[in-house]
Enzyme design. Structure first.
Site, mmCIF file in Angstrom:
data_model
loop_
_atom_site.group_PDB
_atom_site.id
_atom_site.type_symbol
_atom_site.label_atom_id
_atom_site.label_comp_id
_atom_site.label_asym_id
_atom_site.label_seq_id
_atom_site.Cartn_x
_atom_site.Cartn_y
_atom_site.Cartn_z
ATOM 1 N N ARG A 184 -0.656 -10.494 18.506
ATOM 2 C CA ARG A 184 -1.898 -9.658 18.768
ATOM 3 C C ARG A 184 -2.794 -9.235 17.642
ATOM 4 O O ARG A 184 -3.916 -9.212 17.525
ATOM 5 C CB ARG A 184 -1.763 -8.494 19.983
ATOM 6 C CG ARG A 184 -1.194 -9.073 21.225
ATOM 7 C CD ARG A 184 -0.349 -8.074 22.041
ATOM 8 N NE ARG A 184 -0.022 -8.458 23.240
ATOM 9 C CZ ARG A 184 0.947 -7.680 23.950
ATOM 10 N NH1 ARG A 184 1.415 -6.452 23.570
ATOM 11 N NH2 ARG A 184 1.241 -8.282 25.187
ATOM 12 N N SER A 193 -16.015 14.343 -4.422
ATOM 13 C CA SER A 193 -14.659 15.027 -5.133
ATOM 14 C C SER A 193 -14.408 16.362 -4.893
ATOM 15 O O SER A 193 -15.606 17.068 -4.461
ATOM 16 C CB SER A 193 -15.027 14.741 -6.741
ATOM 17 O OG SER A 193 -14.168 15.690 -7.231
ATOM 18 N N LYS A 232 -19.894 13.302 -8.154
ATOM 19 C CA LYS A 232 -19.180 12.490 -7.981
ATOM 20 C C LYS A 232 -19.540 11.645 -6.668
ATOM 21 O O LYS A 232 -19.486 12.596 -5.607
ATOM 22 C CB LYS A 232 -17.809 12.653 -8.102
ATOM 23 C CG LYS A 232 -17.535 12.534 -9.461
ATOM 24 C CD LYS A 232 -15.876 12.378 -9.884
ATOM 25 C CE LYS A 232 -15.367 11.109 -9.755
ATOM 26 N NZ LYS A 232 -13.866 10.899 -9.806
ATOM 27 N N ASN A 270 -17.437 8.863 -4.903
ATOM 28 C CA ASN A 270 -16.196 7.913 -5.393
ATOM 29 C C ASN A 270 -16.369 6.805 -4.189
ATOM 30 O O ASN A 270 -16.750 6.948 -2.924
ATOM 31 C CB ASN A 270 -15.128 8.863 -4.932
ATOM 32 C CG ASN A 270 -14.723 9.893 -5.838
ATOM 33 O OD1 ASN A 270 -15.199 9.506 -7.181
ATOM 34 N ND2 ASN A 270 -14.189 10.860 -5.413
ATOM 35 N N ARG A 304 24.555 -13.242 12.920
ATOM 36 C CA ARG A 304 23.817 -12.208 13.064
ATOM 37 C C ARG A 304 23.989 -11.189 11.778
ATOM 38 O O ARG A 304 24.948 -11.009 11.161
ATOM 39 C CB ARG A 304 24.149 -11.285 14.297
ATOM 40 C CG ARG A 304 24.165 -11.956 15.547
ATOM 41 C CD ARG A 304 22.706 -11.965 16.176
ATOM 42 N NE ARG A 304 22.418 -10.496 16.390
ATOM 43 C CZ ARG A 304 22.846 -9.865 17.495
ATOM 44 N NH1 ARG A 304 23.632 -10.426 18.291
ATOM 45 N NH2 ARG A 304 22.448 -8.544 17.740
#
Length: 456
Positions: free
Chosen positions: A140, A296, A302, A304, A335
């Site tokens: 899936r 930031s 900033k 980012n 096993r």
């Protein structure tokens, strides 16, 4: 790894039975909104375990080896309610969650119809159920990953075509090398995504059903028929929509490593794209930017490239997980004692990371800002030095290698800008033609795959 809780519980309030407050996604930012929990979380695995037990029960009826009423019992298992806390205690005691789950399902079915519990887990071993369940989860998840990669590929194809003529510096070993186009760069990204789609497309997750030592003898003993193991395995595969491998892979783990390799290929392709974007988004480069980029906590200016950062982080985790799965191949006996157990979380985390990174990559490119003017300005940053390979090649063609080497070295080291020092006019024509060829080839490869897909 269960970044699945949608609420934060107070540490002062005891958890409800079965809840796990220790992991609700705080350190898994990409999990938010990705659907990875629904596809690979504990609830998804538990549902898959129950689905496998139900399918095995039904397979006994399909093969004509059980009473007709067993089909109704098989169908009812999806409604079984399992005490998660009891399941966790039982998993700790027995070493895997199948043992307590089988006990719970037998109790449930016996209440539905006395004696029905005898048909739950009939002839199987815990590894049969858990291996098949994880493959069901994987089947899936990889459909979702492949679909998201296909959507990303469509965006990359459009971007490559749109920017086939957008000149930018080609960079090798962190330095300007020779001009390319942004379209050609994106075409390389597209090829990586297409390779990942192809790798996932070759995966056919199989069922596992072979009993305690991998030869199916329990099914023969229960039925008296040597054909029972194959019939029940085929019936289980058909009910789950998984492949019938025609054999046991209980101790031979290549189905797991093939799947893991395809997932790691997808994560690697996405990580490479994100790493490129991080370079192009640097302040001094500024050729691309994330739409709605992150801020930031300390520096207000900033913006980012947070999504690209997290995709690189996800890709960086995949080699370690892949190593765990390949290491688990080297196990003894019919096993494994520990090696098999080490696979569970590693495989599930690879699946989750691929789901998360593919969703994040599609979202990133939906809002990506491309500055073609900045790219062109960066080409001119070195006053023509970026064309030195072209100049050297053309001079070698016309005057020989020795003279070309001397002339180019003199132009690079001299006081005059390179573009003025060389005896020719610098041109982008060759770059544009070569880059367009790269773009066209990548688009053609994608188009060919889509035609093949649509025709099948």
């Amino acid at each position: 790894m269960r970044p699945c809780s949608s609420t934060i519980r107070s540490p002062a309030v005891p958890d409800a039975p079965g809840d796990d407050a220790s992991d609700w996604g705080l350190l898994e930012p990409l999990a938010f909104g990705s659907g990875s929990c629904a596809l690979t979380g504990d609830d998804a695995v538990l549902a898959a375990l129950i689905a496998v037990e139900a399918a095995l029960t039904g397979a006994w009826a399909d093969a004509g080896l059980a009473p007709a009423w067993l089909e109704e019992i098989a169908s009812s298992l999806s409604g079984a309610r399992v005490d998660r806390d009891a399941l966790r205690r039982g998993a700790r005691a027995g070493g895997n969650p199948v043992i307590p789950l089988v006990a719970a399902l037998r109790d449930y079915t016996d209440r539905e119809r006395p004696g029905a519990g005898d048909w739950i887990h009939r002839g199987a071993t815990s590894q049969d159920i858990l291996d098949s369940a994880l493959m069901l989860v994987a089947s899936r998840a990889i459909v979702v990953v492949a679909d998201r990669l296909d959507n990303l590929g469509a965006r990359l194809a459009d971007l490559a075509d749109e920017h086939r003529g957008s000149l930018m510096p080609g960079r090798t070993l962190t330095q300007h090398a020779a001009p390319i186009t942004f379209g050609a760069k994106v075409a390389g990204w597209l090829d990586g995504v297409e390779s990942a789609i192809a790798a996932l497309g070759r995966i056919e997750p199989p069922v596992q059903l072979a009993g305690s030592v991998g030869i199916g003898s329990s099914f023969v003993d229960l039925t008296g028929s040597p054909d029972a193991p194959a019939a029940l395995r085929a019936g289980l595969a058909a009910r789950l929509g998984l492949a019938d491998p025609g054999r046991s892979w209980q101790a031979e783990r290549s189905p797991v490593t093939r799947l893991a390799s395809a997932l790691a290929t997808a994560l690697g392709a996405l990580g490479r794209i994100a790493a490129d974007l991080l370079v192009l988004a640097r302040t001094e480069v500024a050729e691309v930017a994330e739409g709605g980029a992150g801020s930031s906590s300390a520096m207000p200016q900033k913006r980012n490239p947070a999504t690209a950062v997290l995709i690189v982080a996800a890709a960086g985790r995949s080699p370690g997980l892949l190593s765990t799965l390949f290491s688990a191949m080297a196990s003894a006996d019919e096993r494994a004692a520990g090696e098999w157990h080490s696979e569970w979380q590693a495989l599930r985390q690879l699946l989750a990371l691929a789901v998360e990174a593919s969703e994040a990559s599609a979202a990133l490119f939906a809002g990506l800002v491309v500055d073609a003017d900045r790219m062109r300005a960066n080409v001119d940053l070195t006053a023509g030095l970026i064309y030195s390979e072209e100049v050297f090649s053309r001079l070698t063609r016309d005057r020989g290698r020795a003279e070309a080497t001397a002339m180019v070295a003199s132009a690079i080291d001299g006081p005059t800008p390179f573009a003025e020092a060389v005896p020719m006019e610098l041109s982008t024509a060759t770059t544009l033609v070569a880059a367009a060829t790269v773009v066209d080839a990548a688009l053609a490869r994608r188009a060919a795959r889509l035609r093949k897909r649509d025709a099948s």
